[in-house]
Structures are given as C-alpha cells and as structure tokens.
Write a protein that holds these residues in place. Structure first.
Motif, PDB file in Angstrom:
ATOM      1  N   GLY A 294      28.802  44.428  27.408  1.00  0.00           N
ATOM      2  CA  GLY A 294      29.822  44.016  26.458  1.00  0.00           C
ATOM      3  C   GLY A 294      30.927  43.192  27.077  1.00  0.00           C
ATOM      4  O   GLY A 294      31.771  42.643  26.369  1.00  0.00           O
ATOM      5  N   GLY A 295      30.967  43.091  28.419  1.00  0.00           N
ATOM      6  CA  GLY A 295      31.977  42.292  29.086  1.00  0.00           C
ATOM      7  C   GLY A 295      33.181  43.103  29.538  1.00  0.00           C
ATOM      8  O   GLY A 295      33.225  44.333  29.413  1.00  0.00           O
ATOM      9  N   LEU A 296      34.173  42.408  30.069  1.00  0.00           N
ATOM     10  CA  LEU A 296      35.371  43.056  30.618  1.00  0.00           C
ATOM     11  C   LEU A 296      36.379  43.355  29.508  1.00  0.00           C
ATOM     12  O   LEU A 296      36.599  42.549  28.603  1.00  0.00           O
ATOM     13  N   ARG A 297      37.030  44.515  29.621  1.00  0.00           N
ATOM     14  CA  ARG A 297      38.117  44.861  28.710  1.00  0.00           C
ATOM     15  C   ARG A 297      39.469  44.760  29.403  1.00  0.00           C
ATOM     16  O   ARG A 297      40.504  44.728  28.747  1.00  0.00           O
ATOM     17  N   ARG A 298      39.452  44.753  30.728  1.00  0.00           N
ATOM     18  CA  ARG A 298      40.667  44.581  31.519  1.00  0.00           C
ATOM     19  C   ARG A 298      40.296  43.868  32.804  1.00  0.00           C
ATOM     20  O   ARG A 298      39.104  43.772  33.140  1.00  0.00           O
ATOM     21  N   ASN A 299      41.281  43.355  33.521  1.00  0.00           N
ATOM     22  CA  ASN A 299      41.018  42.672  34.779  1.00  0.00           C
ATOM     23  C   ASN A 299      40.277  43.590  35.746  1.00  0.00           C
ATOM     24  O   ASN A 299      40.623  44.773  35.879  1.00  0.00           O
ATOM     25  N   MET A 300      39.271  43.047  36.425  1.00  0.00           N
ATOM     26  CA  MET A 300      38.510  43.817  37.408  1.00  0.00           C
ATOM     27  C   MET A 300      38.958  43.397  38.803  1.00  0.00           C
ATOM     28  O   MET A 300      38.863  42.221  39.163  1.00  0.00           O
ATOM     29  N   THR A 301      39.465  44.326  39.566  1.00  0.00           N
ATOM     30  CA  THR A 301      39.942  44.051  40.921  1.00  0.00           C
ATOM     31  C   THR A 301      39.159  44.789  41.994  1.00  0.00           C
ATOM     32  O   THR A 301      39.216  44.411  43.164  1.00  0.00           O
ATOM     33  N   GLU A 302      38.433  45.835  41.610  1.00  0.00           N
ATOM     34  CA  GLU A 302      37.688  46.644  42.578  1.00  0.00           C
ATOM     35  C   GLU A 302      36.216  46.246  42.568  1.00  0.00           C
ATOM     36  O   GLU A 302      35.532  46.400  41.559  1.00  0.00           O
ATOM     37  N   ALA A 303      35.735  45.724  43.695  1.00  0.00           N
ATOM     38  CA  ALA A 303      34.325  45.338  43.819  1.00  0.00           C
ATOM     39  C   ALA A 303      33.475  46.549  44.185  1.00  0.00           C
ATOM     40  O   ALA A 303      33.964  47.510  44.793  1.00  0.00           O
ATOM     41  N   LEU A 304      32.202  46.491  43.787  1.00  0.00           N
ATOM     42  CA  LEU A 304      31.277  47.541  44.204  1.00  0.00           C
ATOM     43  C   LEU A 304      31.074  47.525  45.713  1.00  0.00           C
ATOM     44  O   LEU A 304      30.912  48.557  46.349  1.00  0.00           O
ATOM     45  N   MET A 305      31.075  46.315  46.270  1.00  0.00           N
ATOM     46  CA  MET A 305      30.807  46.185  47.698  1.00  0.00           C
ATOM     47  C   MET A 305      31.547  44.963  48.233  1.00  0.00           C
ATOM     48  O   MET A 305      31.561  43.915  47.598  1.00  0.00           O
ATOM     49  N   ILE A 306      32.202  45.123  49.387  1.00  0.00           N
ATOM     50  CA  ILE A 306      32.871  44.021  50.065  1.00  0.00           C
ATOM     51  C   ILE A 306      32.140  43.777  51.385  1.00  0.00           C
ATOM     52  O   ILE A 306      32.038  44.678  52.218  1.00  0.00           O
ATOM     53  N   LEU A 307      31.621  42.564  51.552  1.00  0.00           N
ATOM     54  CA  LEU A 307      30.830  42.223  52.728  1.00  0.00           C
ATOM     55  C   LEU A 307      31.665  41.331  53.639  1.00  0.00           C
ATOM     56  O   LEU A 307      32.032  40.213  53.261  1.00  0.00           O
ATOM     57  N   ILE A 308      31.974  41.835  54.826  1.00  0.00           N
ATOM     58  CA  ILE A 308      32.829  41.120  55.770  1.00  0.00           C
ATOM     59  C   ILE A 308      31.995  40.737  56.989  1.00  0.00           C
ATOM     60  O   ILE A 308      31.457  41.603  57.680  1.00  0.00           O
ATOM     61  N   GLY A 309      31.865  39.435  57.240  1.00  0.00           N
ATOM     62  CA  GLY A 309      31.055  38.991  58.369  1.00  0.00           C
ATOM     63  C   GLY A 309      31.360  37.584  58.824  1.00  0.00           C
ATOM     64  O   GLY A 309      30.963  37.172  59.903  1.00  0.00           O
ATOM     65  N   HIS A 310      32.078  36.808  57.992  1.00  0.00           N
ATOM     66  CA  HIS A 310      32.418  35.433  58.331  1.00  0.00           C
ATOM     67  C   HIS A 310      33.834  35.367  58.909  1.00  0.00           C
ATOM     68  O   HIS A 310      34.732  36.083  58.459  1.00  0.00           O
ATOM     69  N   SER A 311      34.012  34.469  59.859  1.00  0.00           N
ATOM     70  CA  SER A 311      35.330  34.283  60.458  1.00  0.00           C
ATOM     71  C   SER A 311      36.125  33.186  59.756  1.00  0.00           C
ATOM     72  O   SER A 311      37.336  33.079  59.948  1.00  0.00           O
TER      73      SER A 311
END
Length: 474
Positions: A120-137
């Motif tokens: 149904g889509g977003l009802r409010r702003n989404m700020t929390e990701a399911l997963m954050i992938l950190i590997g690039h400099s």
C-alpha cells in the motif's frame, strides 16, 4: 562492379516486431508534481516494478526518494512520505527482481541500504533501513542485483571498487579491485556468471565476479565507452559511447573475444549519454538518450547484420532517466511488450511509454510472450558463492492475460509468501529488521527446496501407481 539492389522490406518481412510503436500514457496515467532530483550523474534515478514506482527527489539535508503505489497515478501530494535515511544524495535505486517490496539504494554517504516498503506504500517518512551495508570509502554510485540469486547484490563506488554483498548474512564477501578509475556501468549476463563493466579509463572488461579475475579486456582508445549491457544468451555485449568525432555510437562485441568490435554504428551528434535497454524475450534493443526525447529500437540477431533498425519513438519532452517495468508487469492483453517510465524534470512528471505490437487477435499471443523470468530465486547465495550457476526460473504470462487488472499482482505476491496455506512471514518473530530480511532471503531458498522435494514425491507417487496397476493386471 555490379551493384546489388536490396529492398528494405525484404529485410524485415520475417520480423514480428517491425510494426512496434510507442504510445505515451495519457495525463490520467502520469505521475505529476514530483520534485525530481537535479543531480548531474548519469543514472536513471527511477525504478519500477508491478507494485511500486520509486523516484529519486531533491532533498535538503540528505538523500531521499519517493515510493508511489503503481495503481495511484495523478498529482502527488507535496508532503508525500519519502524514504529519507541516507545522509547524502541518493545516486542509484533498484528494486529486487524477486521481492516487490524490497528496494536497494546507494548514496554519496558511501553506504548501500536495503529497505522494505509496506504493502500500500508509505504512510510516514521511512528513516530506518532493514540493512545498512558499509564497505566503500567514497560515494557508492551504482548497484546491481544478481539476476538469479536473491541474496547477492553488487555495488560500485567512486573508490574504483566493486563490492559483492551476501544479503543472507549481511556481509561483504568479495571486493573486486580491477579498475584504475571510476566504474561507469555494470551488467550481469543471464545466469550471473559473468559481469561486464565500463570504466572511465575507456576500457571494457568481462569479469568473473566470484574470483574478481578479468577474463577479457578491450582498450577503446578511439572512443569513450559509457554504458554496457549483455545481450541475453547471444554471447554478445553491446556498448554505447562517444566516437573520436564526438558523435554518439554503439558497438557490438563478442563476449569471448574483445580484440575488436563486431560492428559499430554512429547514431547522432547529440551530447547526452545513450542508455541501452535489452529485452531478452523479444531480442529487441532500445536506445534512449539523456536530454532528448527519442527512443530508437532495433532487433538483434546472432548473425549479420546483427542490428536491424525498426523504428523511433519521438517526443519533444527531454528525458532525465528511464525506469523499466519487469516483463511480468506489462499489459499482455494489449500486446504491450515493453514499458518505460520517463522522468521529465522540467514538468516534475513521470510518463509511462508503452511499446506495443499492433495485433487484432483477442487471444493470448504466445509468439511474442515466451516464458520469462519470474520472482523465484534459482539458487541461494551460498550455492552461488560455491560456483553453482543456474538460469532464471521461467513463468508463463498467460495467467496475466486472464487477469482484469494486470498492474495488480497481490495474488502472486501472496502465493510467493505462502506454502501449503501457511504464511511464512507471519510465523516469524525476529528481534531486528536485519534479522527479518535475512529470514526472508533464507525462506526463499526453503520454498525452492520444498518445491523440488514435492516434485520428487509426485514422481514417486506416479511410479507407485504404475506398479500397483501392473500388480492388479497380473
């Protein structure tokens, strides 16, 4: 010298697609009032699947993108909720080919994030990701999903590195460091065993993604290669770029021998990047230039003349980028074989453009809609990393022809999540969103194994029934 006169009609007489035409959506079918990003990067900034349309937008204090339910065109509310968890501008977005609610994004904040969009889509702003992938400099500019494995994602950054992510574990499993300059484009072949890249150093490379070894390399000294795409199972690679005369051109290469292009063709003298799109089901190639409103399309073959120009869709509105609908989301009843979603920055507009084969028949057109890739993953991340390759699991679009609303795929989504009437996701109580995503990817593998086991049992039942009939006859 004897001149041979050749009829143009004889070249296309056997083609089913020589009369394909482009049809722009009506105003009621467009999405208006979208603050499309003004970023100058040569990405599409748009991604679409049968459930949602995602568009990167202008945003202060970080990066953001809109996610709009596909069945809700019209003027978008200026305060429509956004996905806004990145600390820098969003550079690329792509939906998972296997789960219509999962989208990946890369950003100038050097991270790649995985998001789950609610039905149904977003009802409010989404700020929390399911997963954050950190590997690039440095900033992460490109992302690419593996075509047959739901748990593998690739990202390329301005640190000149490609990182392979295992989403089932949430970790980086390989870093490819074969490029001395910024990577401009990545493309998988059909089963994901090969990766083609174009680089700012003017070289085209074919890479084994698991080992990172460069298998083939072409030094395009006389031209600048911008985009690259594998042409299905034809063992051909197509590149778009700029010639030494500063004209846009395309080149066709043998993926097993990059010593010289098979053929080259100059297109025009415009300055924008040429985006190539290939439809493996129809063997059609579409070329869309950034900053102009035209889309050229060709039919591709493995033999000469290789590329046959068919037609050109013309529009006065310049396109900033284009999203492409998966084949399972096209309107089969209207003989629609391809659909673009065109970003028009000046108007804040997203306009659908349908490529249609003109036919009067009211029955399912199986010759233009062959079996196509479905939403089921062919293998797990662990299997792919061990060296196993499998092509996509194919589905028929005949059922889509029978549905009154081809855009609504809620039933297929529900079937994908359910085995033997049990909703798998409802029985999960993970502690974190990251654990939930891992479980989703693992359950896809479990569903595939259960289906294989069910097929083996069905075969065993048929054998036992045959033996029973033989015993009764004796």
């Amino acid at each position: 010298m004897t001149k041979v006169k050749m009829s143009w009609h004889s070249m296309y007489r056997s083609s089913k697609f020589r009369h394909v035409y482009g049809k722009a959506g009506s105003r009621e079918q467009c999405y208006e009032g979208i603050p499309i990003t003004h970023s100058v990067h040569d990405n599409h900034f748009c991604a679409v699947n049968p459930k949602f349309l995602a568009v990167v937008t202008e945003s202060a204090g970080g990066g953001a993108f809109l996610v709009i339910p596909l069945h809700k065109p019209g003027r978008i509310d200026p305060h429509h909720p956004k996905v806004c968890g990145h600390q820098g501008s969003v550079m690329d977005i792509k939906w998972s080919p296997f789960m219509d609610n999962i989208i990946a994004s890369s950003s100038e904040d050097c991270t790649v994030r995985i998001w789950q969009i609610p039905d149904g889509g977003l009802r409010r702003n989404m700020t929390e990701a399911l997963m954050i992938l950190i590997g690039h400099s440095r900033r992460a500019g490109l992302i690419e999903w593996h075509p047959t494995c739901s748990g593998i994602l690739l990202s390329a950054g301005y640190d000149c590195k490609i990182v392979i992510w295992n989403l089932e574990e949430g970790v980086a499993v390989k870093m490819i460091d074969s490029h001395p300059d910024v990577i401009l484009c990545m493309s998988f072949n059909t089963d994901g065993s090969l990766l083609a890249t174009s680089c700012k150093d003017k070289k085209l490379r074919i890479i084994d993604p698991r080992s990172g070894k460069v298998l083939q390399e072409a030094d395009c000294k006389s031209s600048r290669v911008n985009r690259v795409v594998f042409l299905g199972n034809l063992k051909l690679v197509l590149t778009t770029g700029v010639s030494r005369w500063n004209t846009r051109q395309i080149a066709l290469w043998d993926q097993e021998d990059l010593c010289a292009p098979i053929t080259e063709e100059e297109i025009d003298g415009l300055a924008g990047v040429l985006f190539p799109f290939y439809d493996a089901d129809t063997h059609m190639l579409y070329l869309a230039g950034k900053g102009d409103g035209n889309i050229r399309y060709y039919e591709v073959s493995a033999e000469k003349p290789f590329l046959q120009f068919l037609m050109e869709f013309r529009s006065p509105a310049p396109q900033k980028g284009l999203g492409v609908m998966a084949k399972r989301g096209v309107d089969v009843s209207e003989c629609e074989i391809f659909r673009f979603y065109k970003l028009v920055t000046l108007k804040g507009l997203v306009e659908p453009i349908s490529m249609i084969v003109p036919r009067r028949s009211e029955t399912y057109q199986e010759d233009i809609f062959p079996m196509t890739a479905g939403t089921e993953s062919a293998l797990s991340a662990a299997e792919w990393l061990r060296g196993i390759d499998r092509g996509p699991l194919l589905i028929s679009l005949k059922e889509a022809y029978k549905r009154p609303n081809p855009a609504g795929l809620r039933a297929s989504e529900r079937d994908r999540r359910t085995v033997k009437g049990i909703d798998l996701l409802e029985n999960i109580t993970p502690n974190t969103d990251k654990e939930l995503l891992k479980m989703v990817f693992k359950q896809q593998d479990e569903i595939r194994k259960l289906k294989d086991e069910l097929g083996e049992k069905d075969e065993r039942i048929r054998q036992l029934e045959l033996e029973l009939r033989n015993l009764r006859n004796t």
